[in-house]
Structures are given as C-alpha cells and as structure tokens.
Design an enzyme around this catalytic site. Structure first.
Site, PDB file in Angstrom:
ATOM      1  N   LYS A  17       0.839  -1.204   0.000  1.00 21.92           N
ATOM      2  CA  LYS A  17       0.000   0.000   0.000  1.00 21.92           C
ATOM      3  C   LYS A  17       0.870   1.248   0.000  1.00 21.92           C
ATOM      4  O   LYS A  17       0.664   2.172  -0.783  1.00 21.92           O
ATOM      5  CB  LYS A  17      -0.878   0.006   1.252  1.00 21.92           C
ATOM      6  N   ASN A  18       1.878   1.272   0.881  1.00 18.89           N
ATOM      7  CA  ASN A  18       2.654   2.496   1.074  1.00 18.89           C
ATOM      8  C   ASN A  18       3.710   2.731   0.011  1.00 18.89           C
ATOM      9  O   ASN A  18       4.421   3.735   0.062  1.00 18.89           O
ATOM     10  CB  ASN A  18       3.259   2.517   2.485  1.00 18.89           C
ATOM     11  N   ARG A  88      -4.743  10.600   4.419  1.00 19.05           N
ATOM     12  CA  ARG A  88      -3.717  11.633   4.573  1.00 19.05           C
ATOM     13  C   ARG A  88      -2.671  11.538   3.468  1.00 19.05           C
ATOM     14  O   ARG A  88      -2.028  12.532   3.133  1.00 19.05           O
ATOM     15  CB  ARG A  88      -2.986  11.509   5.909  1.00 19.05           C
ATOM     16  N   CYS A 112      -5.843  12.978  13.101  1.00 19.07           N
ATOM     17  CA  CYS A 112      -5.792  11.540  12.806  1.00 19.07           C
ATOM     18  C   CYS A 112      -5.815  10.830  14.161  1.00 19.07           C
ATOM     19  O   CYS A 112      -5.315  11.339  15.156  1.00 19.07           O
ATOM     20  CB  CYS A 112      -4.502  11.219  12.049  1.00 19.07           C
ATOM     21  N   ARG A 117       0.227  14.364  13.300  1.00 20.98           N
ATOM     22  CA  ARG A 117       0.718  14.094  11.944  1.00 20.98           C
ATOM     23  C   ARG A 117       0.721  15.356  11.069  1.00 20.98           C
ATOM     24  O   ARG A 117       0.062  15.432  10.039  1.00 20.98           O
ATOM     25  CB  ARG A 117      -0.095  12.984  11.288  1.00 20.98           C
ATOM     26  N   PRO A 118       1.410  16.398  11.513  1.00 23.98           N
ATOM     27  CA  PRO A 118       1.499  17.615  10.704  1.00 23.98           C
ATOM     28  C   PRO A 118       2.283  17.374   9.413  1.00 23.98           C
ATOM     29  O   PRO A 118       2.888  16.304   9.240  1.00 23.98           O
ATOM     30  CB  PRO A 118       2.243  18.582  11.617  1.00 23.98           C
ATOM     31  N   VAL A 119       2.259  18.356   8.529  1.00 21.08           N
ATOM     32  CA  VAL A 119       2.998  18.231   7.254  1.00 21.08           C
ATOM     33  C   VAL A 119       3.987  19.388   7.105  1.00 21.08           C
ATOM     34  O   VAL A 119       4.331  19.781   5.986  1.00 21.08           O
ATOM     35  CB  VAL A 119       2.035  18.179   6.040  1.00 21.08           C
ATOM     36  N   ASP A 120       4.457  19.889   8.244  1.00 18.75           N
ATOM     37  CA  ASP A 120       5.370  21.042   8.202  1.00 18.75           C
ATOM     38  C   ASP A 120       6.653  20.759   7.430  1.00 18.75           C
ATOM     39  O   ASP A 120       7.199  21.653   6.761  1.00 18.75           O
ATOM     40  CB  ASP A 120       5.713  21.492   9.631  1.00 18.75           C
ATOM     41  N   GLN A 121       7.131  19.528   7.466  1.00 20.24           N
ATOM     42  CA  GLN A 121       8.370  19.200   6.735  1.00 20.24           C
ATOM     43  C   GLN A 121       8.153  19.218   5.228  1.00 20.24           C
ATOM     44  O   GLN A 121       9.045  19.588   4.461  1.00 20.24           O
ATOM     45  CB  GLN A 121       8.897  17.824   7.180  1.00 20.24           C
ATOM     46  N   ASP A 300       4.299   0.346  12.185  1.00 20.24           N
ATOM     47  CA  ASP A 300       3.103  -0.309  11.630  1.00 20.24           C
ATOM     48  C   ASP A 300       2.998  -1.772  12.036  1.00 20.24           C
ATOM     49  O   ASP A 300       2.006  -2.421  11.730  1.00 20.24           O
ATOM     50  CB  ASP A 300       3.101  -0.206  10.090  1.00 20.24           C
ATOM     51  N   ILE A 322       7.210   6.796  17.273  1.00 22.22           N
ATOM     52  CA  ILE A 322       6.930   7.567  16.057  1.00 22.22           C
ATOM     53  C   ILE A 322       5.664   8.411  16.198  1.00 22.22           C
ATOM     54  O   ILE A 322       5.631   9.580  15.838  1.00 22.22           O
ATOM     55  CB  ILE A 322       6.779   6.613  14.840  1.00 22.22           C
ATOM     56  N   ARG A 392      -8.612  -0.627   4.620  1.00 23.06           N
ATOM     57  CA  ARG A 392      -7.773   0.437   4.033  1.00 23.06           C
ATOM     58  C   ARG A 392      -6.421  -0.128   3.621  1.00 23.06           C
ATOM     59  O   ARG A 392      -5.823   0.319   2.665  1.00 23.06           O
ATOM     60  CB  ARG A 392      -7.557   1.560   5.044  1.00 23.06           C
TER      61      ARG A 392
END
Ligand code: EPZ
Length: 412
Positions: A17-18, A88, A112, A117-121, A300, A322, A392
């Site tokens: 999936k990933n 996401r 979430c 789980r920010p996306v600042d990076q 995971d 994590i 999912r």
C-alpha cells in the site's frame, strides 16, 4: 472469529500500500502513461484513484493488480478536503502538481486517530525549493514559477515528506539534496519507478538522497514491491496462533527487524528469495520492541506485536516512538483479558495463558490488524467492529487467514 486454530498453508503477499500510493501520485509528473502491476486491491488505493481521477487523470484498473494512469489532461489541481480527510497520503499530490504545473491547492489533512501528523516538513522543503505556500481556509495553496533544486535538511525522518520532496525535485531546476531522508523500502520503490520514468536520483534507501532535475519525465512500467507490513502481520498471526505458514511473493530483506523479533519469540523462520516460512510449535516467549524509522522495528507492526505479547510467557515492553497516540488497541485488548499497563508511550504487557473472546472495536488500520491477531488466539468468539479500518490496508485479510485454517468470517 473463533480463536484456537493453528495456521497452516501458503499465502500470497499483496503489493505494498505504502509504495502504491506515492507511485500513483508520481503519474502526475508526466503526460505519458504509467503502467503499474501488483497494485493491491485496497480502499486507500481506490481513494487515491478517485483523488487523481477528479483531477483529470485517466485511471484504468483490472482485478489482477494492473493499473494504468494517464495524466495528459489535468483539469484540476485541487485535492479536496472530502478526499484528503479520508486518506492523509493525499498530500503526496502536492509535490508532483507543483513540479509539473507550478500550482496546487491541497487540503490540510486534519487530525488523525494516531497523532497530530502535521505536514510542516513537506511545506518547509517545498518552500526551500522556491514554492510560496499560503494556508487559508484549511487548504495549502502553493505556487512556484519553477521549482529550483535546494539542499533540504529534514528536521525529522518523514516517509511521505521524503517522497513528496523527492518527486518535486525530479522536475526542479538544478540539483536537490535531501538530508535526514527516510530510508523505508517504499521510498526506494518510488525512486526506482521515478528513475524508470527518466528521473535522476541517487541514494534512495540512505539518509542522503540526491536528485538532478530534468526537463520532463516519460512513462514507465513498474511492479509495486510486496507489502512488508502485510507480510509481518501474517507472520505475527502465525507466531501467535501457532502452526506453519509460507508467504509467497514476499521480500524478506525488507522486514529484517520483524523477523529478528519473531525468532526471539521462539519462531523458526526460513527466508528464501521471495518466500518466508515460519513455524511456531510452542507458546511465544515475551519479546520487547521499540519502534523506530527503517531499518528499525516498524511502527506499523507495533499493534501486531502487542497482540503476540499478550499471550507470551513473560513480560514485554512495547514502546512507540513515532506517533504520540498509537496505543488505543491496548485498551481493546484488555477487553480480551490482556494484562497491559500503559505508561506514556510504553505498554508493559504481562503474558497470560489465555485470552477470552469478546466484542472489540478497531480505531485505526494497524490497531485492527492487532485485534485480529489477538482474536485468532482468544478462546471463543471475538467480534472486531469497524473493520473498514482494516480494509484500508489489507486485501481480504479474512480470506487469506481463512485459507490458512483460521475460523474467521466477515459479518455484514
Ligand atoms: C507513513 O506515514 C506511512 N504511510 C504510515 O503508514 C507509517 O506509519 C509512517 O510512514 C511511519 O512509518 C504512508 O506511507 C502512506 P511520517 P507518514 O511522515 O509519512 C511526524 C499505515 O498504517 N511528522 O514518517 O505520514 C509525524 O507526525 C500508515 O500504513 C511531522 O512532525 O509518517 C510522525 O510523528 C499509518 N511533520 C512522524 O513524523 C511532518 O511534516 C513520522 O511521520 C511529517 C511527519
């Protein structure tokens, strides 16, 4: 499901999936067709196909894992909240849209279950490459005349952050260096696909990735790598339930940390080129795990190993480093009779002889996998509710486990 049956037989591992999700987004980087095989039949893959489709990407799928994507006619550069909130990984269209069109409007993912789980990076890296990103009304509105290569030192290891920036850099002016990059195998699989499309990338799989921008990318054919988390989940199920199973179409070298821990628990494991065989003929020994970025023990796989620990002989500590809230499955496992004490992001699990079946509720994708593993060993009937979470990331898990002898069925 009714617990107590050992698992026996062979099972084929699905595509990852990933890896499939970022690779599907890579189709946005070219007008030519991207032909993928071994694409897993998952809810998240369907969501990604819908997201790309509403942008104008022609997505054709067949049952045997073949998918063709054509982004010749992009009619929209928007990733709407309605889709992003359900997945996401939609943020992975940001880099490709900016690289190819110089503009994108992507909804912020929002909260979430397992963490902020920010996306600042992602934002910081794209800004370093010349993008202006304004956050308004819950959307990241990004623009860039033409992205230019930059040296980006990531503040922390982020898988999709690395993938977003790597895709953006393939069409940027000049060279980009990503330092402190994620080393996950899915990052390598994406890089291999991009290289097949004509991208110039070195160092994928290490913490320094160099990308030389090119004028345009071509189409390509790519086979999605096997899913290392599905592999680990099936192996953990066999270690908990006992028996002997053989995974076909796996990639053993991508789950070394999991295999090492399973051997520590007392399993006999034989890894072939694309097979993994596990035999467990005794009660598992307690094994402590601490999640870490690859090649460390995968976050995971944490819930699945907590399930294993609940029936092991001895006490194990399960530490999640994590995500800040990825222990909710522990509370559900207690309903099955597990002896788990949570201290911050560490769970102390004292193995019990037997779990008792009960009704439990899935809260996120891997929590539901952990509850299925626990249900396979609990005495009597266990009912896992809200298994849309499971769908999912797992292709018909109940069918795969059922074919291995588990007494498990989907209840409408
Ligand atoms: C990927 O998520 C996976 N998803 C996750 O799998 C996996 O759990 C995770 O990597 C860690 O291995 C996909 O690949 C689609 P991160 P991602 O960015 O990329 C923080 C599953 O079950 N962070 O590596 O979103 C973040 O909050 C899913 O298949 C920032 O602070 O994870 C987290 O604490 C769940 N700022 C940590 O870094 C950022 O800009 C690692 O997140 C980005 C991340």
């Amino acid at each position: 499901m009714t617990g107590g049956c050992p698992l026996e037989g062979e099972v084929r591992v699905s595509g990852a999936k990933n890896a499939a999700l970022p690779i599907m987004c890579a189709a946005l980087l070219t007008v030519k067709p991207l032909v993928l095989t071994n694409v897993p039949g998952l809810a998240d893959v369907s969501t990604a196909a819908r997201l790309l489709g509403q942008m104008g990407v022609a997505v054709e799928r067949s049952d045997d894992g073949l998918m063709t994507l054509r982004a010749a006619q992009i009619t929209s550069r928007v990733a709407p909240y309605e889709l992003v909130k359900t997945m996401r990984a939609s943020v992975l269209v940001l880099g490709p849209l900016l690289a190819r069109f110089g503009e994108a409007s992507v909804s912020l993912p929002g909260g979430c279950a397992i963490g902020a789980r920010p996306v600042d990076q992602h934002i910081k890296g794209l800004q370093a490459m010349g993008a202006t990103i304004v956050i308004e009304h819950g959307y990241m509105n990004a623009r860039a005349e033409r992205l230019r290569g930059a040296r980006v030192v990531m503040d922390l290891v982020t898988v999709t952050g690395t993938e977003n920036l790597m895709m953006a850099a393939t069409l940027a002016e000049g060279s980009t260096v990503l330092e402190n990059a994620a080393r996950e195998p899915e990052v390598v699989d994406l890089a291999n696909c991009l290289i097949a499309m004509g991208a110039r990338i070195e160092g994928a799989g290490t913490d320094v990735i160099r990308i030389e921008g090119v004028g345009s990318l071509a189409g390509a054919a790519h086979r999605v790598m096997p899913d290392r988390i599905e592999s680990g989940t099936l192996l953990a199920a066999a270690a908990a339930a006992g028996g002997k199973i053989r995974l076909i179409g796996a990639l053993p070298e991508t789950l070394d940390a999991t295999l090492t821990k399973l051997r520590e628990a007392g399993a006999t494991i034989v890894a072939g080129k694309d097979t993994i065989e596990i035999e467990m003929s005794r009660r598992p020994a307690a094994v402590s795990v601490r999640t870490a970025p690859y090649p460390g023990f995968a976050t995971d796989m944490q819930a699945q190993f907590m399930a294993l620990a609940t029936v092991a002989s001895g006490t194990a500590t399960i530490t999640e480093t994590i995500f800040e809230n990825r222990m909710m499955h522990a509370l559900e496992m207690r309903r099955l009779g597990a002896d788990i004490t949570i201290q911050g992001t560490t769970a102390v699990v004292r193995g019990v002889e037997k779990l008792q079946g009960a009704k439990v509720m899935a809260t996120d994708l891997r929590a539901s996998a952990g509850l299925v593993v626990a249900g396979l060993v609990a005495q009597g009937e266990t009912l896992v509710d809200r298994i849309y979470h499971l769908d999912r990331g797992y292709e018909a898990l109940e069918k795969k486990l059922g074919a291995l002898g588990a007494r498990i069925r989907r209840v409408k």
